[in-house]
Structures are given as C-alpha cells and as structure tokens.
Write an enzyme that holds these catalytic residues in place. Sequence first.
Site, short mmCIF file in Angstrom:
data_model
loop_
_atom_site.label_atom_id
_atom_site.label_comp_id
_atom_site.label_asym_id
_atom_site.label_seq_id
_atom_site.Cartn_x
_atom_site.Cartn_y
_atom_site.Cartn_z
N ASP A 86 53.39 34.16 32.39
CA ASP A 86 53.42 35.38 33.21
C ASP A 86 54.50 36.32 32.66
OD1 ASP A 86 52.70 37.10 35.22
OD2 ASP A 86 53.03 35.68 36.84
N HIS A 144 41.79 38.43 37.00
CA HIS A 144 43.00 38.87 37.72
C HIS A 144 43.69 40.05 37.02
CE1 HIS A 144 46.65 38.80 40.01
NE2 HIS A 144 47.38 38.38 39.00
C1 HEM Z 1 50.29 33.09 42.96
C2 HEM Z 1 49.75 34.26 42.76
C3 HEM Z 1 49.61 34.90 41.38
C4 HEM Z 1 49.48 34.30 40.16
C5 HEM Z 1 49.37 32.82 39.85
C6 HEM Z 1 49.43 35.37 39.19
C7 HEM Z 1 49.33 35.16 37.81
C8 HEM Z 1 49.33 36.16 36.87
C9 HEM Z 1 49.25 35.95 35.45
C10 HEM Z 1 49.18 34.59 34.76
C11 HEM Z 1 49.27 37.16 34.86
C12 HEM Z 1 49.19 37.45 33.34
C13 HEM Z 1 50.52 37.72 32.73
C14 HEM Z 1 50.81 39.19 32.42
O1 HEM Z 1 49.87 39.94 32.11
O2 HEM Z 1 51.99 39.56 32.50
C15 HEM Z 1 49.36 38.16 35.91
C16 HEM Z 1 49.42 39.51 35.71
C17 HEM Z 1 49.46 40.44 36.73
N1 HEM Z 1 49.45 40.20 38.09
FE1 HEM Z 1 49.42 38.41 38.96
N2 HEM Z 1 49.51 36.57 39.83
C18 HEM Z 1 49.62 36.33 41.17
C19 HEM Z 1 49.72 37.27 42.18
C20 HEM Z 1 49.63 38.62 41.99
C21 HEM Z 1 49.55 39.58 43.06
C22 HEM Z 1 49.54 39.23 44.55
C23 HEM Z 1 49.49 40.81 42.47
C24 HEM Z 1 49.38 42.16 43.14
C25 HEM Z 1 48.84 42.37 44.33
C26 HEM Z 1 49.52 40.61 41.04
C27 HEM Z 1 49.50 41.61 40.10
C28 HEM Z 1 49.50 41.40 38.74
C29 HEM Z 1 49.57 42.47 37.77
C30 HEM Z 1 49.65 43.97 38.06
C31 HEM Z 1 49.54 41.87 36.51
C32 HEM Z 1 49.61 42.58 35.15
C33 HEM Z 1 48.27 43.07 34.72
C34 HEM Z 1 48.39 43.84 33.39
O3 HEM Z 1 49.34 44.61 33.27
O4 HEM Z 1 47.55 43.66 32.51
N3 HEM Z 1 49.60 39.27 40.79
N4 HEM Z 1 49.39 37.51 37.13
#
Ligand code: HEM
Length: 511
Positions: free
Chosen positions: A235, A375
């Site tokens: 992440d 996601h």
């Molecule tokens: C336990 C809950 C969650 C897990 C396991 C999770 C996991 C991840 C992972 C593995 C990534 C990819 C790493 C990266 O691109 O930096 C990511 C990116 C992201 N997550 Fe989550 N996430 C969670 C909850 C959330 C929530 C609740 C939100 C917003 C409501 C969110 C918003 C984002 C955003 C904005 C990105 C970056 C997307 C991009 O810039 O391409 N995440 N998340």
Amino acid sequence: MKLRFNNVVPTVVLFASLASALASPPASLKHKRAPVQPRRVNSLLINPDAQPDLPTLKAATAAASTAGLNLDDIQGDILIGMKKKEQLFYFFSITDAAAFKPLLADDILPLITTTTQLLSVSTQPITAVNIAFSQTGLNALNVTDALSTDTVFSNGQFADLANLGDPGSTNWVPEFTGTGIHGVILFASDTQDNIDNAVASLEAALGDSITKVYSLSAAARPDDQAGHEHFGFLDGISNPAVTGFTSNAMPGQAPVAAGTILLGETGDAQVSTRPAWAKDGSFLVFRQLKQLVPEFHQFLTNNPIVESGLTAEQGSALLGARMVGRWPSGAPIDLAPLFDDPELGADPTRNNNFTFQHPDATLATNQTRCPFSAHIRKTRPRADLGTPEESAHHIMRAGIPYGPEALTIYSCLWHHLDRTWSRFRFAYQSSIANGFRFLQKTWANNAGFVHAGVGVDPIIGALAGAQRVIGGLDPTDSTKTTTLTTDFVVSRGGEYFFSPSLSAIASKLSV
Ligand code: HEM
Ligand SMILES: *[C@@H]1O[C@H](CO)[C@@H](O)[C@H](O)[C@H]1NC(C)=O
Ligand SMILES: *[C@@H]1O[C@H](CO)[C@@H](O)[C@H](O)[C@H]1NC(C)=O
Ligand SMILES: *[C@@H]1O[C@H](CO)[C@@H](O)[C@H](O)[C@H]1NC(C)=O
C-alpha cells in the site's frame, strides 16, 4: 505467486483529510517549542522501495518557500503518508476545559511534531506527537466557528454511518457510537516502549483535564511485509504530489495544490469562508476497518480465474490482484495483467505510470487488463473520467496496519485530502469529510460507477450488509458477474477530526 493465509481478521481504518495553507509564512512562530532534543539514529518511518521517497529537507524547504507554505506550522502526520512504524491513537474527552487549555499550550504543543522535523532523522523526536479535535471537542473549547460550508464534519461520523454503507452500528466500537470523543492524540515511534513512555508522561501532565475514551495500537507489518496491508498487498504507492512539499513527483503520481489538503491554501475551494485560524489545518477522517483475512483468501482459493496457462493457484492470485488492481508486490495489473512482476512493483518510477487507457482497447468497455470495479480504479479512475485527469479526484492516505502480527489482528489508517467534486455533478463542498465520503459512497459503493453494471468495489464497497454483485473480475468473460456474500472489510466506525496548525493550537484553541 504465493498467497498469504493469515488467520487474522479485524482491520481498522483511519481516514483523515487535511487542509490549509499560508499566503506568506510567518517570520517566526511565537509559541513555545521544545528545544531539539537528544535524537535518534534510526528513522521512525519506514521507506519501502516501491513507495515514493519523502522529499529531503532541503528539497521540501525549497518547494515550500516557492509555494509560500510553512512546513514548521503544519502537523507532521498530514503530508507524510503511509510510513509510520508504530502508532497509537489515543482518543479522549475533555473533562475540564479551563484546566485543559493551558496544558494544551504548555505541555502538548511543545511535543507536537512538525512536518519539517519528520524529514530528517536527526530532528525526529523519539516519539512523534500530533493532535486533532472533533467538532464536539472544539465546542468544549468554546471554538464554534464553522470550519466548512457543509455539516459532515460538524455532525460527526456516527451521524454519517448510513451514507458510508455501514450496516447500522452493530459492528461499531461502542466508543465511536455518538459524539463523545473530543479528540485524538497520535503517537508514532519505532518501538512500543517509546510510545508507552510518551503516553504515560503526557497523561501525568494532563491529569484530570481529559479522560481516555479508547485507544488503538497500529504497526507496520514486519520485515518484507512492511508497507503491506493485511490481505498482503503493498500500500502507499499512489499518493498525490503536493505543491509546496513533494519535490520529485513520480510518473503517474497526481499533482495537487496545497489547498487540496490544507485548509486556507491555494486550491482550497472554500478558502474565502474558512476562519483565519483554520489555515494549514486539515480534516482527519479516522475509520477503523476490520479485514476478514482468512475469508478473503478462502474466497480466492475457491474461485480461481480459469485461463489457459494458469495453475489454480495462479488463477486465485489473479482474482485477488483484479479485485485490488495491483499485485501483492504493488505492480499494477494494468501493466502486468497475468502474473505479478516484483521488479515492476518495486520501481516507483514505473509502478504508478499508467492510466487504464491502451491503444489496442476501447477505454469505455474493455476491462481485460483491469476491471472497472478494481479498488484502485474505483477510488482513482484516472483516464476513465477524461484526460487530463482532474487533480480534484485525489486523496492523501496515511494508513497503517494495526494489531500485533501474532494475533493476526490488523488495522489501517488513512488521511484523506480535501477535494472538490463538482466535476461529477455532485454539489459537494471541498472538504476532507466530503472527500472521503464521496469516495466511499459515490464511487466505491455505487454499482453504476464508472459505468452501468460495473458493480461495487470488491474490497471496500459496502451496501449496508447486503450481498454485492461485482462485474469484470473474469478477464475471459467480461459479462460474467461475481456475487460476494461476505464483506471482506467491515467498518467498526470512527470519527471526523480537524488537525489544526501549530499556531492555531498556540492561539485560538488554547486561550
Ligand atoms: C481495509 C481497507 C482497505 C484496503 C485493504 C485497501 C488497500 C489498498 C491497496 C492495496 C491499494 C494499492 C496501493 C496504492 O495504490 O497505493 C489501495 C489504494 C487506494 N485506496 Fe485503498 N484500501 C482500503 C480502504 C480504502 C478506503 C476506505 C478508501 C477510500 C474511501 C481507499 C482509497 C484508496 C485510494 C484513493 C487508493 C489509491 C488509488 C490510486 O491512486 O491509484 N482505500 N488501497
Ligand atoms: C466558554 O464560554 C462560556 C460562556 O462564555 C464560559 O462560561 C466558559 O467559561 C468558557 N469555557 C472555557 C473553557 O473557556
Ligand atoms: C511512463 O509511461 C509512458 C507511456 O507508456 C512511457 O513513454 C514512459 O517511458 C514511462 N516512464 C517511465 C519512467 O517508465
Ligand atoms: C481488450 O484489450 C486487450 C488488451 O488491452 C486486447 O488484447 C483485446 O483485443 C481488447 N478486446 C477488444 C474486444 O477490443
């Protein structure tokens, strides 16, 4: 690739947004500061190869000076992202405001770690300390200026639960149900002992002026899992590059104005209505999310993608990668559609350099490489919403896993940026609470985003406990849907906070 089968489940998520800036930095801050102390030789931050480096002090100072940003007045946690080793969230209520105010100025403020201090190991404290207040906490301090033109922050997260897709409050930590939490103190260090010492000495200083309501410990996962969340995926790769702070943006990193994160700064859509003291503060959204780790992996095992040339194990790994949009190494499936590519994952100059747009594919319909529901595509659709990509669509995350590895209990914390959503015909104001809520409600939980029939986000999409129908997960049949009867991420609630500048703590909040 090998999937991790952790027998852990709970996850806590903390979301925060920060916003504000200074037209011209004050020549000097008049409030009390601790002298630079005997410091550390090891950083209190992690720095996985795949994540963009923080700017050097010199580079950040130069960028801040050009942008008119005062990094000495901005609490350190806001712009740092997902790099903390060990963290404790200490939620409190103010029991004696008259006694608390002078202690805030005399005992807490000198401990508050600035952005500048975090950038050099030699100026990092043994334990970094930041503070943020809920609306009821500000009220207790007699600070009642409206911080935002909407009421999302002022009403608190409990009042917002239905908007977030939570199935009522049965899974909520009881202390979050209501508005009884006045603030949170964030402690960060490289050992739990350091944190425990910092907590004990601050508790002694604050005496009966506050009462501890709840606390939560979080830590980066050990060894090669550092920076990975509990399902096993790296992440913190894609966070925006903030004008006045980030010096060396990586390809694919979204540039955002300081006012996207900091109230009162250039780019803050509500700059004209923010109270002066709110400048350089930011909204912090704390969400405690529980991850059902064994259930998630069992689902992958039971439903491998069947594609020629892939073993069942590889098919299961592919399904997980398509739900997230990245492989465990961080490699985006848009660039590595069938197998993980750890070299790509570890290279910050390449691992974020994509838009979901390809010459051989129709952007609006082709999800062979990456499902629309993935996601990272739900939460940052990149070219799906047109090019050039709007900076208003980006958020800053500061997540951290919580819970001891041995117990396989995990948590994540995020800071979210203040943003403007007007482009999407939603009349939301630029505010971090709205930014986070918009992402969760209008994108992740919306089966019709970014196209009809896409389904909700299989990682964080929530429909008040109802089963979720996800499109596009099978690259061999784009018409196939997948029904998920389990939410792999369960909300345990949280609160909305405001993380003020140091000068606001010294003046408005403590007098
Ligand atoms: C336990 C809950 C969650 C897990 C396991 C999770 C996991 C991840 C992972 C593995 C990534 C990819 C790493 C990266 O691109 O930096 C990511 C990116 C992201 N997550 Fe989550 N996430 C969670 C909850 C959330 C929530 C609740 C939100 C917003 C409501 C969110 C918003 C984002 C955003 C904005 C990105 C970056 C997307 C991009 O810039 O391409 N995440 N998340
Ligand atoms: C808040 O304001 C009220 C009314 O003016 C006053 O009675 C009270 O002492 C104030 N409390 C603090 C902590 O300043
Ligand atoms: C980023 O992607 C573009 C377009 O695919 C490519 O031309 C460029 O060389 C890539 N940059 C790096 C650093 O790999
Ligand atoms: C969809 O995109 C893939 C890879 O980008 C391409 O190979 C395939 O031909 C495209 N499918 C259609 C129907 O255009």
